[in-house]
Design a protein around this motif. Structure first.
Motif, mmCIF file in Angstrom:
data_model
loop_
_atom_site.group_PDB
_atom_site.id
_atom_site.type_symbol
_atom_site.label_atom_id
_atom_site.label_comp_id
_atom_site.label_asym_id
_atom_site.label_seq_id
_atom_site.Cartn_x
_atom_site.Cartn_y
_atom_site.Cartn_z
ATOM 1 N N ARG A 30 0.834 -1.208 0.000
ATOM 2 C CA ARG A 30 0.000 0.000 0.000
ATOM 3 C C ARG A 30 0.864 1.252 0.000
ATOM 4 N NH1 ARG A 30 -3.490 2.464 4.961
ATOM 5 N NH2 ARG A 30 -1.343 2.635 5.700
ATOM 6 N N LEU A 31 0.400 2.239 -0.743
ATOM 7 C CA LEU A 31 1.039 3.548 -0.733
ATOM 8 C C LEU A 31 0.421 4.377 0.390
ATOM 9 C CD1 LEU A 31 3.067 5.296 -2.445
ATOM 10 C CD2 LEU A 31 1.034 6.273 -3.561
ATOM 11 N N PRO A 32 1.198 5.089 1.184
ATOM 12 C CA PRO A 32 0.611 5.908 2.260
ATOM 13 C C PRO A 32 -0.489 6.811 1.709
ATOM 14 C CG PRO A 32 2.989 5.854 2.477
ATOM 15 C CD PRO A 32 2.672 5.174 1.178
ATOM 16 N N PRO A 33 -1.690 6.806 2.322
ATOM 17 C CA PRO A 33 -2.824 7.572 1.790
ATOM 18 C C PRO A 33 -2.563 9.072 1.705
ATOM 19 C CG PRO A 33 -3.552 5.988 3.449
ATOM 20 C CD PRO A 33 -2.055 6.021 3.505
ATOM 21 N N ASP A 34 -1.686 9.585 2.580
ATOM 22 C CA ASP A 34 -1.447 11.027 2.575
ATOM 23 C C ASP A 34 -0.442 11.455 1.500
ATOM 24 O OD1 ASP A 34 0.695 9.750 3.683
ATOM 25 O OD2 ASP A 34 0.831 11.041 5.462
ATOM 26 N N LEU A 35 0.062 10.495 0.729
ATOM 27 C CA LEU A 35 1.015 10.813 -0.329
ATOM 28 C C LEU A 35 0.251 11.030 -1.630
ATOM 29 C CD1 LEU A 35 3.972 11.155 -1.157
ATOM 30 C CD2 LEU A 35 4.055 8.693 -1.612
ATOM 31 N N ALA A 36 0.153 12.269 -2.068
ATOM 32 C CA ALA A 36 -0.588 12.591 -3.287
ATOM 33 C C ALA A 36 0.298 12.356 -4.501
ATOM 34 C CB ALA A 36 -1.062 14.045 -3.244
ATOM 35 N N ALA A 44 3.831 4.519 -13.709
ATOM 36 C CA ALA A 44 5.197 4.509 -14.272
ATOM 37 C C ALA A 44 6.194 3.874 -13.322
ATOM 38 C CB ALA A 44 5.621 5.937 -14.609
ATOM 39 N N GLY A 45 5.790 3.593 -12.111
ATOM 40 C CA GLY A 45 6.651 2.928 -11.147
ATOM 41 C C GLY A 45 7.571 3.861 -10.410
ATOM 42 N N LYS A 46 7.335 5.188 -10.497
ATOM 43 C CA LYS A 46 8.235 6.143 -9.859
ATOM 44 C C LYS A 46 8.116 6.126 -8.338
ATOM 45 C CE LYS A 46 8.240 9.197 -13.891
ATOM 46 N NZ LYS A 46 7.943 10.555 -14.416
ATOM 47 N N LEU A 47 6.977 5.589 -7.809
ATOM 48 C CA LEU A 47 6.801 5.575 -6.350
ATOM 49 C C LEU A 47 6.772 4.149 -5.805
ATOM 50 C CD1 LEU A 47 4.063 8.354 -5.916
ATOM 51 C CD2 LEU A 47 6.531 8.550 -5.573
ATOM 52 N N ASP A 48 7.319 3.215 -6.573
ATOM 53 C CA ASP A 48 7.271 1.824 -6.121
ATOM 54 C C ASP A 48 7.997 1.615 -4.801
ATOM 55 O OD1 ASP A 48 5.737 1.138 -8.232
ATOM 56 O OD2 ASP A 48 7.245 -0.068 -9.290
ATOM 57 N N ASP A 49 9.059 2.397 -4.584
ATOM 58 C CA ASP A 49 9.810 2.234 -3.342
ATOM 59 C C ASP A 49 9.073 2.777 -2.121
ATOM 60 O OD1 ASP A 49 9.955 4.806 -4.266
ATOM 61 O OD2 ASP A 49 12.001 5.146 -3.534
ATOM 62 N N ARG A 50 7.959 3.493 -2.347
ATOM 63 C CA ARG A 50 7.179 4.052 -1.229
ATOM 64 C C ARG A 50 6.062 3.086 -0.779
ATOM 65 N NH1 ARG A 50 7.899 9.512 -0.649
ATOM 66 N NH2 ARG A 50 6.918 9.093 1.372
ATOM 67 N N PHE A 51 5.796 2.053 -1.566
ATOM 68 C CA PHE A 51 4.777 1.064 -1.176
ATOM 69 C C PHE A 51 5.326 0.182 -0.060
ATOM 70 C CE2 PHE A 51 3.033 2.324 -5.201
ATOM 71 C CZ PHE A 51 1.658 2.114 -5.095
ATOM 72 N N TRP A 67 -3.987 3.901 -2.882
ATOM 73 C CA TRP A 67 -3.364 3.059 -3.906
ATOM 74 C C TRP A 67 -2.763 1.822 -3.272
ATOM 75 C CZ3 TRP A 67 -3.316 3.514 -9.173
ATOM 76 C CH2 TRP A 67 -3.785 4.714 -9.705
ATOM 77 N N PHE A 68 -2.985 0.675 -3.950
ATOM 78 C CA PHE A 68 -2.385 -0.600 -3.552
ATOM 79 C C PHE A 68 -1.632 -1.169 -4.749
ATOM 80 C CE2 PHE A 68 -5.828 -0.021 -0.596
ATOM 81 C CZ PHE A 68 -5.379 -0.555 0.599
ATOM 82 N N ARG A 69 -0.739 -2.089 -4.450
ATOM 83 C CA ARG A 69 0.031 -2.742 -5.499
ATOM 84 C C ARG A 69 0.041 -4.247 -5.238
ATOM 85 N NH1 ARG A 69 6.322 -2.033 -7.237
ATOM 86 N NH2 ARG A 69 6.617 -3.050 -5.237
ATOM 87 N N VAL A 70 -0.384 -5.015 -6.259
ATOM 88 C CA VAL A 70 -0.381 -6.475 -6.175
ATOM 89 C C VAL A 70 0.804 -6.972 -7.005
ATOM 90 C CG1 VAL A 70 -1.666 -8.586 -6.657
ATOM 91 C CG2 VAL A 70 -2.884 -6.518 -5.913
ATOM 92 N N VAL A 71 1.756 -7.601 -6.343
ATOM 93 C CA VAL A 71 2.981 -8.047 -7.005
ATOM 94 C C VAL A 71 2.989 -9.573 -7.084
ATOM 95 C CG1 VAL A 71 5.495 -7.955 -7.012
ATOM 96 C CG2 VAL A 71 4.183 -6.052 -6.033
ATOM 97 N N PRO A 72 2.813 -10.161 -8.274
ATOM 98 C CA PRO A 72 2.837 -11.626 -8.404
ATOM 99 C C PRO A 72 4.193 -12.188 -8.001
ATOM 100 C CG PRO A 72 1.862 -10.620 -10.356
ATOM 101 C CD PRO A 72 2.474 -9.503 -9.562
ATOM 102 N N MET A 73 4.165 -13.344 -7.356
ATOM 103 C CA MET A 73 5.389 -13.997 -6.919
ATOM 104 C C MET A 73 5.833 -15.079 -7.897
ATOM 105 S SD MET A 73 5.816 -12.300 -4.139
ATOM 106 C CE MET A 73 7.095 -13.185 -3.291
ATOM 107 N N GLN A 74 5.027 -15.300 -8.971
ATOM 108 C CA GLN A 74 5.381 -16.302 -9.971
ATOM 109 C C GLN A 74 4.624 -15.970 -11.254
ATOM 110 O OE1 GLN A 74 3.098 -19.263 -7.315
ATOM 111 N NE2 GLN A 74 2.969 -20.222 -9.333
ATOM 112 N N ASP A 75 5.012 -16.590 -12.337
ATOM 113 C CA ASP A 75 4.327 -16.389 -13.603
ATOM 114 C C ASP A 75 3.012 -17.167 -13.618
ATOM 115 O OD1 ASP A 75 6.361 -14.772 -14.523
ATOM 116 O OD2 ASP A 75 7.441 -16.424 -15.518
ATOM 117 N N TRP A 76 2.070 -16.667 -14.457
ATOM 118 C CA TRP A 76 0.789 -17.366 -14.613
ATOM 119 C C TRP A 76 1.049 -18.725 -15.279
ATOM 120 C CZ3 TRP A 76 -3.682 -17.328 -12.527
ATOM 121 C CH2 TRP A 76 -4.786 -17.901 -13.140
#
Length: 571
Positions: A30-36, A44-51, A67-76
């Motif tokens: 999850r991205l901090p809600p107060d981060l606009a 674009a992935g510019k804030l991926d390190d903030r999740f 904002w949330f981010r779902v990161v797969p741990m394996q290929d489909w």
């Protein structure tokens, strides 16, 4: 009971079928809600390190777009169409941005444009085959007041998700329909019997049905319920509280706890007032206070559950079969209720067995409560028949009382007029009964009366009736017996009474009786005349020395059977 066992087996069979699929392993962040930040920046992935790692509970407790981010741990792993599946949602609006840059999909679980064939407690977002490490972005927006339901995310095949959704819908509709049918049956029985217990039963199962429909999300799709979408989360609490209130009232009446345990009954009264206060508070408390109110409500429900089970146990221990049915039903239903409430209070995830077993247990419990009510009605009817029997029986001897034996005589006289079937009356009097009371005592005299009734009854036919006319006098109505047959039966009665002494209170008492006989061929026009003629014959037997049978003389005017009604008018 075998049907109930099969239904329980169905619960255990269905729950794994509609359980959450294991699907593709992933990590939720999850991205901090107060981060606009703009959509383009995030995708674009510019804030991926903030999740940061997040829990699905955060999807429920939304107060702003997050904002949330779902990161797969394996290929489909297959060629089947994948989908991001979100279960147990209510008022969230979700927008999914696939990691391959394809178009976003936006859905609201309770929106009117949601596909009709899918349950409103589930969202399915089609995906291109996920790849390990390629994130899927998710924008969650609050669409109403938060609920206690904890959303469940998975990446699985779209076909499997839609199949589970259809099963979910069928189960929700079937459960709601079954409970509503039970409620309507209870109302119909109440309209016929006017027994308030059936109205309480209908209220309990109806509230259960609407509660299940609201929890599953299908209740808000019922006609006229769209207007309640803004308070949909509170509807669940309202029906839960109303059902708990009705259940406590039903338990008090069903078990008759006021008679068994007065102190517990007073606790029930206090519990019901607590439910009333909670129901009043549900629509008035601001959203920020709902968490505290729901926690208080859950604690009250858990306390009420323990009290209801205690009431059922006490009723069962007191010998009430209806209470046994009630206890079994309540243990089944409240076991799931207790477990669900505990999971909410502890913040743990609700598994499929608990999630789907809960509504099915309500149906099983409703059926068992109906069986308990039927058994309660059976007990009431038995008690009524017993009261009627006692009202007809002489308490000392067990023979019919005076009023009942006269009613039997009237019925036999009517049968004579309609069919010509003869009827005779035997007037029996125990000889020297006053001497027995004076010499041996009244308790010994009572024992002689009981023994005399027993011996007379051993001679009579199944169609004959014996009643105590008064004191030591008895009346026997012989339907279908003319004078010769009646005389024979009277002689058998006389012989049976005098056959052997009575042993009572360590005393041996000789007993005999005199019998007067009057037949319908003597006078078929009046029951009073038959009794009077039998009484006159009895006094003749007394004058002739007692312990004998005397027949009343035949009347010179004999009304033919088919002219009985006409003869009655001439009298």
């Amino acid at each position: 009971m075998s049907c109930l066992f099969r239904l329980l087996c169905l619960v255990c069979w269905l729950c794994p079928m509609i359980a959450d699929a294991a699907g593709l392993a992933f990590r939720l962040e999850r991205l901090p809600p107060d981060l606009a930040a703009s959509e383009a920046t995030i995708r674009a992935g510019k804030l991926d390190d903030r999740f940061a790692l997040a829990d699905t509970t955060l999807l429920r407790d939304l107060d702003r777009p997050t904002w949330f981010r779902v990161v797969p741990m394996q290929d489909w792993p297959t060629d089947a169409s994948p989908a991001l599946v979100v279960r147990q949602t209510r008022f969230q609006v979700l927008t999914v941005f696939p990691g391959d840059g394809s178009a976003a999909t936006k859905l609201g679980a309770l929106r009117a444009d949601y596909p009709a064939h899918l349950t409103r407690g589930l969202m399915i977002f089609p995906l291109v085959a996920p790849r390990v490490g390629v994130p899927i972005y998710l924008l969650a927006e609050p669409g109403g007041e938060p609920t206690q339901m904890r959303p469940v995310l998975s990446i699985e095949t779209r076909d499997a998700a839609e199949a589970a959704s259809l099963t979910h819908v069928r189960l929700a509709i079937g459960t709601f329909g079954a409970l509503l049918t039970l409620a309507l049956c209870g109302v119909c029985v109440w309209l016929m019997l006017r027994e308030s217990l059936f109205l309480l039963f209908s209220s309990v199962v109806a509230c259960q049905g609407f509660y299940v429909a609201m929890v599953f999300g299908e209740g808000l799709s019922l006609p006229g319920m769209d207007a309640l979408l803004p308070i949909g989360g509170r509807l669940v609490n309202l029906f839960a509280g109303l059902g708990a209130l009705c259940a406590s009232m039903f338990a008090r009446r069903m078990v008759d706890i006021g008679r068994i345990a007065p102190r517990l009954d007073r606790s029930f009264a206090a519990l019901q007032w607590a439910y009333v206060l909670l129901l009043i508070a549900v629509p008035l408390v601001p959203p920020s206070g709902m968490v505290v109110l729901v926690a208080l409500g859950n604690l009250t429900v858990m306390a009420g559950t323990a009290m209801v089970l205690a009431a059922g146990f006490l009723g069962w221990r007191s010998g009430s079969r209806a209470a046994a049915f009630f206890l079994l039903a309540w243990m089944m239903m409240q076991g799931f209720t207790f477990a669900r409430t505990a999971s909410f209070l502890l913040g743990t995830e609700t598994g499929p067995l608990l999630y789907y077993g809960f509504p099915l247990s309500m149906v099983v419990a409703g059926v068992m409560l109906a069986l308990g009510l039927a058994d309660r009605v059976r007990e009431m009817r038995h008690a009524l028949r017993e009261a009627q029997r006692r009202a007809q029986i002489d308490a000392l001897t067990g023979a019919l009382n005076r009023r009942s034996i006269l009613e039997r005589l009237d019925a036999a006289r009517i049968a004579f007029r309609e069919t010509g079937e003869p009827v005779s009356v035997l007037f029996i009097d125990l000889d020297h009964f006053k001497r027995i009371n004076d010499t041996h005592g009244h308790l010994a005299g009572d024992a002689c009366l009981r023994e005399a009734c027993k011996r007379v009854g051993s001679v009579l036919r199944r169609t004959d009736a014996l009643g105590r006319y008064g004191g030591e006098e008895f009346l026997v109505v012989l339907q279908g017996a003319a004078a010769p047959v009646a005389g024979t039966i009277a002689e058998q009665i006389r012989a049976a009474v005098a056959a052997e002494p009575v042993c009572a209170w360590q005393q041996t008492i000789a007993m005999s009786c005199s019998v007067g006989v009057a037949s319908s061929s003597s006078d078929a026009l009046s029951a009073e005349d038959l009794i009077a003629r039998a009484d006159a014959a009895l006094y003749a037997a007394k004058r002739d020395g007692r312990n004998r049978v005397a027949l009343a003389p035949l009347s010179p005017l004999v009304a033919p059977p088919m002219l009985a009604a006409e003869g009655e008018s001439l009298a």
